[in-house]
Design a protein around this motif. Structure first.
Motif, PDB file in Angstrom:
ATOM      1  N   LEU A  47      31.030  33.118  46.778  1.00  0.00           N
ATOM      2  CA  LEU A  47      31.308  34.443  46.231  1.00  0.00           C
ATOM      3  C   LEU A  47      30.945  35.481  47.287  1.00  0.00           C
ATOM      4  CD1 LEU A  47      30.011  34.074  42.560  1.00  0.00           C
ATOM      5  CD2 LEU A  47      32.384  34.114  43.351  1.00  0.00           C
ATOM      6  N   PHE A  48      31.905  36.342  47.602  1.00  0.00           N
ATOM      7  CA  PHE A  48      31.800  37.273  48.723  1.00  0.00           C
ATOM      8  C   PHE A  48      31.796  38.696  48.175  1.00  0.00           C
ATOM      9  CE2 PHE A  48      32.908  39.563  52.492  1.00  0.00           C
ATOM     10  CZ  PHE A  48      32.662  38.739  53.579  1.00  0.00           C
ATOM     11  N   ASP A  49      30.665  39.400  48.349  1.00  0.00           N
ATOM     12  CA  ASP A  49      30.514  40.758  47.828  1.00  0.00           C
ATOM     13  C   ASP A  49      31.246  41.750  48.734  1.00  0.00           C
ATOM     14  OD1 ASP A  49      29.634  43.197  46.756  1.00  0.00           O
ATOM     15  OD2 ASP A  49      27.643  42.412  46.315  1.00  0.00           O
ATOM     16  N   VAL A  50      32.195  42.505  48.170  1.00  0.00           N
ATOM     17  CA  VAL A  50      32.962  43.477  48.951  1.00  0.00           C
ATOM     18  C   VAL A  50      32.727  44.905  48.456  1.00  0.00           C
ATOM     19  CG1 VAL A  50      34.744  41.798  49.529  1.00  0.00           C
ATOM     20  CG2 VAL A  50      35.015  43.199  47.485  1.00  0.00           C
ATOM     21  N   SER A  51      31.628  45.121  47.750  1.00  0.00           N
ATOM     22  CA  SER A  51      31.345  46.450  47.208  1.00  0.00           C
ATOM     23  C   SER A  51      30.893  47.409  48.309  1.00  0.00           C
ATOM     24  CB  SER A  51      30.278  46.365  46.117  1.00  0.00           C
ATOM     25  OG  SER A  51      29.064  45.869  46.645  1.00  0.00           O
ATOM     26  N   ASN A  52      30.875  48.699  47.973  1.00  0.00           N
ATOM     27  CA  ASN A  52      30.528  49.727  48.959  1.00  0.00           C
ATOM     28  C   ASN A  52      29.094  49.634  49.450  1.00  0.00           C
ATOM     29  OD1 ASN A  52      33.062  50.927  48.938  1.00  0.00           O
ATOM     30  ND2 ASN A  52      32.564  52.274  47.223  1.00  0.00           N
ATOM     31  N   SER A  53      28.254  48.936  48.719  1.00  0.00           N
ATOM     32  CA  SER A  53      26.846  48.833  49.120  1.00  0.00           C
ATOM     33  C   SER A  53      26.644  47.909  50.314  1.00  0.00           C
ATOM     34  CB  SER A  53      26.000  48.328  47.948  1.00  0.00           C
ATOM     35  OG  SER A  53      26.369  46.998  47.599  1.00  0.00           O
ATOM     36  N   ARG A  76      36.610  14.984  52.438  1.00  0.00           N
ATOM     37  CA  ARG A  76      36.849  14.964  50.992  1.00  0.00           C
ATOM     38  C   ARG A  76      36.306  16.200  50.298  1.00  0.00           C
ATOM     39  NH1 ARG A  76      33.179  10.626  50.911  1.00  0.00           N
ATOM     40  NH2 ARG A  76      32.842  11.591  52.920  1.00  0.00           N
ATOM     41  N   ASP A  77      35.896  17.214  51.079  1.00  0.00           N
ATOM     42  CA  ASP A  77      35.256  18.394  50.506  1.00  0.00           C
ATOM     43  C   ASP A  77      36.284  19.424  50.035  1.00  0.00           C
ATOM     44  OD1 ASP A  77      32.864  17.214  51.080  1.00  0.00           O
ATOM     45  OD2 ASP A  77      32.477  18.387  52.890  1.00  0.00           O
ATOM     46  N   LYS A  78      35.794  20.307  49.184  1.00  0.00           N
ATOM     47  CA  LYS A  78      36.610  21.398  48.661  1.00  0.00           C
ATOM     48  C   LYS A  78      35.896  22.711  48.926  1.00  0.00           C
ATOM     49  CE  LYS A  78      38.296  23.254  44.230  1.00  0.00           C
ATOM     50  NZ  LYS A  78      38.283  23.039  42.754  1.00  0.00           N
ATOM     51  N   LEU A  79      36.648  23.725  49.331  1.00  0.00           N
ATOM     52  CA  LEU A  79      36.083  25.053  49.580  1.00  0.00           C
ATOM     53  C   LEU A  79      36.896  26.095  48.835  1.00  0.00           C
ATOM     54  CD1 LEU A  79      34.155  26.971  51.176  1.00  0.00           C
ATOM     55  CD2 LEU A  79      35.936  27.056  52.941  1.00  0.00           C
ATOM     56  N   SER A  80      36.209  26.929  48.064  1.00  0.00           N
ATOM     57  CA  SER A  80      36.849  28.033  47.352  1.00  0.00           C
ATOM     58  C   SER A  80      36.075  29.310  47.645  1.00  0.00           C
ATOM     59  CB  SER A  80      36.867  27.783  45.839  1.00  0.00           C
ATOM     60  OG  SER A  80      37.504  26.567  45.521  1.00  0.00           O
ATOM     61  N   ILE A  81      36.807  30.414  47.866  1.00  0.00           N
ATOM     62  CA  ILE A  81      36.176  31.700  48.128  1.00  0.00           C
ATOM     63  C   ILE A  81      36.687  32.714  47.108  1.00  0.00           C
ATOM     64  CG2 ILE A  81      35.754  33.539  49.802  1.00  0.00           C
ATOM     65  CD1 ILE A  81      36.401  31.560  52.020  1.00  0.00           C
ATOM     66  N   GLY A  82      35.755  33.315  46.361  1.00  0.00           N
ATOM     67  CA  GLY A  82      36.085  34.351  45.401  1.00  0.00           C
ATOM     68  C   GLY A  82      35.382  35.648  45.756  1.00  0.00           C
ATOM     69  N   VAL A  83      35.691  36.693  45.002  1.00  0.00           N
ATOM     70  CA  VAL A  83      35.239  38.037  45.328  1.00  0.00           C
ATOM     71  C   VAL A  83      34.258  38.554  44.281  1.00  0.00           C
ATOM     72  CG1 VAL A  83      36.036  40.437  45.483  1.00  0.00           C
ATOM     73  CG2 VAL A  83      37.285  38.639  46.655  1.00  0.00           C
ATOM     74  N   ILE A  84      33.270  39.326  44.754  1.00  0.00           N
ATOM     75  CA  ILE A  84      32.380  40.076  43.873  1.00  0.00           C
ATOM     76  C   ILE A  84      32.674  41.562  44.046  1.00  0.00           C
ATOM     77  CG2 ILE A  84      29.999  40.703  43.334  1.00  0.00           C
ATOM     78  CD1 ILE A  84      29.100  38.036  44.511  1.00  0.00           C
ATOM     79  N   ASP A  85      33.101  42.217  42.975  1.00  0.00           N
ATOM     80  CA  ASP A  85      33.280  43.668  42.955  1.00  0.00           C
ATOM     81  C   ASP A  85      33.473  44.105  41.506  1.00  0.00           C
ATOM     82  OD1 ASP A  85      35.904  42.909  42.369  1.00  0.00           O
ATOM     83  OD2 ASP A  85      36.713  43.517  44.306  1.00  0.00           O
ATOM     84  N   LYS A  86      33.907  45.314  41.290  1.00  0.00           N
ATOM     85  CA  LYS A  86      34.101  45.789  39.921  1.00  0.00           C
ATOM     86  C   LYS A  86      35.171  44.983  39.195  1.00  0.00           C
ATOM     87  CE  LYS A  86      36.159  49.777  39.205  1.00  0.00           C
ATOM     88  NZ  LYS A  86      36.382  51.251  39.149  1.00  0.00           N
ATOM     89  N   GLY A  87      36.135  44.458  39.933  1.00  0.00           N
ATOM     90  CA  GLY A  87      37.230  43.720  39.328  1.00  0.00           C
ATOM     91  C   GLY A  87      36.901  42.294  38.950  1.00  0.00           C
ATOM     92  N   SER A  88      35.660  41.860  39.157  1.00  0.00           N
ATOM     93  CA  SER A  88      35.293  40.480  38.831  1.00  0.00           C
ATOM     94  C   SER A  88      35.548  40.160  37.361  1.00  0.00           C
ATOM     95  CB  SER A  88      33.813  40.229  39.161  1.00  0.00           C
ATOM     96  OG  SER A  88      33.576  40.355  40.540  1.00  0.00           O
ATOM     97  N   TYR A  89      35.485  41.158  36.503  1.00  0.00           N
ATOM     98  CA  TYR A  89      35.751  40.951  35.079  1.00  0.00           C
ATOM     99  C   TYR A  89      37.236  41.095  34.747  1.00  0.00           C
ATOM    100  CZ  TYR A  89      36.026  41.927  30.077  1.00  0.00           C
ATOM    101  OH  TYR A  89      36.379  41.909  28.753  1.00  0.00           O
ATOM    102  N   SER A  90      37.844  42.180  35.190  1.00  0.00           N
ATOM    103  CA  SER A  90      39.211  42.493  34.762  1.00  0.00           C
ATOM    104  C   SER A  90      40.297  41.967  35.689  1.00  0.00           C
ATOM    105  CB  SER A  90      39.373  44.009  34.622  1.00  0.00           C
ATOM    106  OG  SER A  90      39.109  44.651  35.870  1.00  0.00           O
TER     107      SER A  90
END
Length: 317
Positions: A47-53, A76-90
């Motif tokens: 999870l990669f934080d992209v907020s202004n802070s 045999r590994d798996k890598l997934s990258i997601g985002v942390i910001d205000k849109g994490s919910y919506s």
């Protein structure tokens, strides 16, 4: 009674014979790659934080951490990258998802790698490039597959930074908040169970990792840790009970959790405030709430230890 027992035994023997008949084409000599202490695969979720802070220095440290995780990928590994910001919910975003166990052809790989190998000596390859059981039986088969994997990673690595910087720019409309709690909840569906993978006739135990690249300062419209003292103990306990009561806690199932980014902010300027935030997450990832395994909660200057943490697989047996 005796005849019933004999009948039951006969039926059981017939079922065993049928199963063996169906499996007659499966090799009985499992290659070394799939034996003993190597009977696992890492499922790495970042999870990669992209907020202004997030400062430019932190951003570069986060990118370095992603590159380290990518370099450590096995066949045999798996890598997934997601985002942390205000849109994490919506409007949650996924930046990259590559499952090397499921790669059947070069077309399954990201960053246009299939076009790269067209001119390589491997052009005639027509099967899984990194884990082909038949090739494992051949002399130097394992070495050839490992060489192909290293070739792919060396090609893909320079694409990581531009990809993350594009994502950072594209998510600017959501950068005024950092909904870490919901981003973690989004990862739950990507965690794997013990029985989820079968290669040949040998189980692969998944070792789940959750790497959070963030200052861990939750800020959304309802919850904010960005106060001079972080989050007070009483408020932390109340929050944990509330989200648990609302059924908003993810079940991490013992996943190894690594938090990199522990830091002060424009408002939380003391180590005491930072520690209060850390105390909340330590409780959150414990067995009482999400049942994670908090391996590390460190600043980004500890990113060089990421390789060691990712290879401490025996702790998750």
């Amino acid at each position: 009674m005796k005849s019933i027992n004999q009948f039951t035994i006969t039926i059981a023997m017939l079922m065993v014979i049928a199963m063996l008949t169906q499996c007659k084409n499966i090799p009985t000599n499992i290659p070394e790659l799939f034996q003993g202490e190597k009977d696992y695969r890492r499922n790495i979720n970042i999870l990669f934080d992209v907020s202004n802070s997030i400062s430019e220095k932190q951003l570069n440290s986060y990118i370095t951490a992603v590159e380290i995780a990518f370099k450590n990928l096995g066949a045999r590994d798996k890598l997934s990258i997601g985002v942390i910001d205000k849109g994490s919910y919506s409007d949650p975003a996924s930046v990259l998802r590559v499952d090397l166990l499921k790669v059947k052809t070069y077309d399954d790989l990201p960053f246009g790698y299939n076009k790269k190998v067209i001119s390589a000596t491997d052009t005639a390859w027509a099967g899984p490039p990194f884990h082909r059981p038949e090739e494992m039986m051949e002399a130097n088969g394992k070495a050839r597959m490992e060489k192909r994997l290293e070739h792919f990673k060396a090609y893909a690595l320079p694409h990581i930074r531009p990809m993350l910087l594009r994502m950072f720019a594209e998510r600017k409309p959501y950068a005024d908040r950092s909904n870490i709690l919901w981003a973690i909840r989004n990862v739950q569906s990507d965690l794997e169970k013990d029985e989820s993978k079968l290669l040949l006739d040998h189980d692969l135990r998944p070792h789940n990792y959750l790497i959070i690249l963030s200052d861990m300062i939750q800020t959304d419209d309802e919850i904010s840790f960005n106060k001079p003292m972080g989050i007070l103990r009483a408020d932390a306990e109340q929050l944990l009970k509330r989200i648990a009561g609302a059924n908003q806690l993810p079940a991490l199932g013992g996943a190894n959790v690594i938090c990199l980014g522990r830091a002060t902010s424009s408002i939380i300027k003391t180590e005491e405030g930072v520690q209060r935030v850390a105390d909340f997450w330590t409780e959150y990832f414990g067995s009482k709430y999400t049942n994670g395994r908090l391996v590390a909660y460190e600043s980004t200057d500890k990113s060089d230890k990421l390789s060691d943490w990712l290879n401490e697989w025996s702790a998750n047996k």
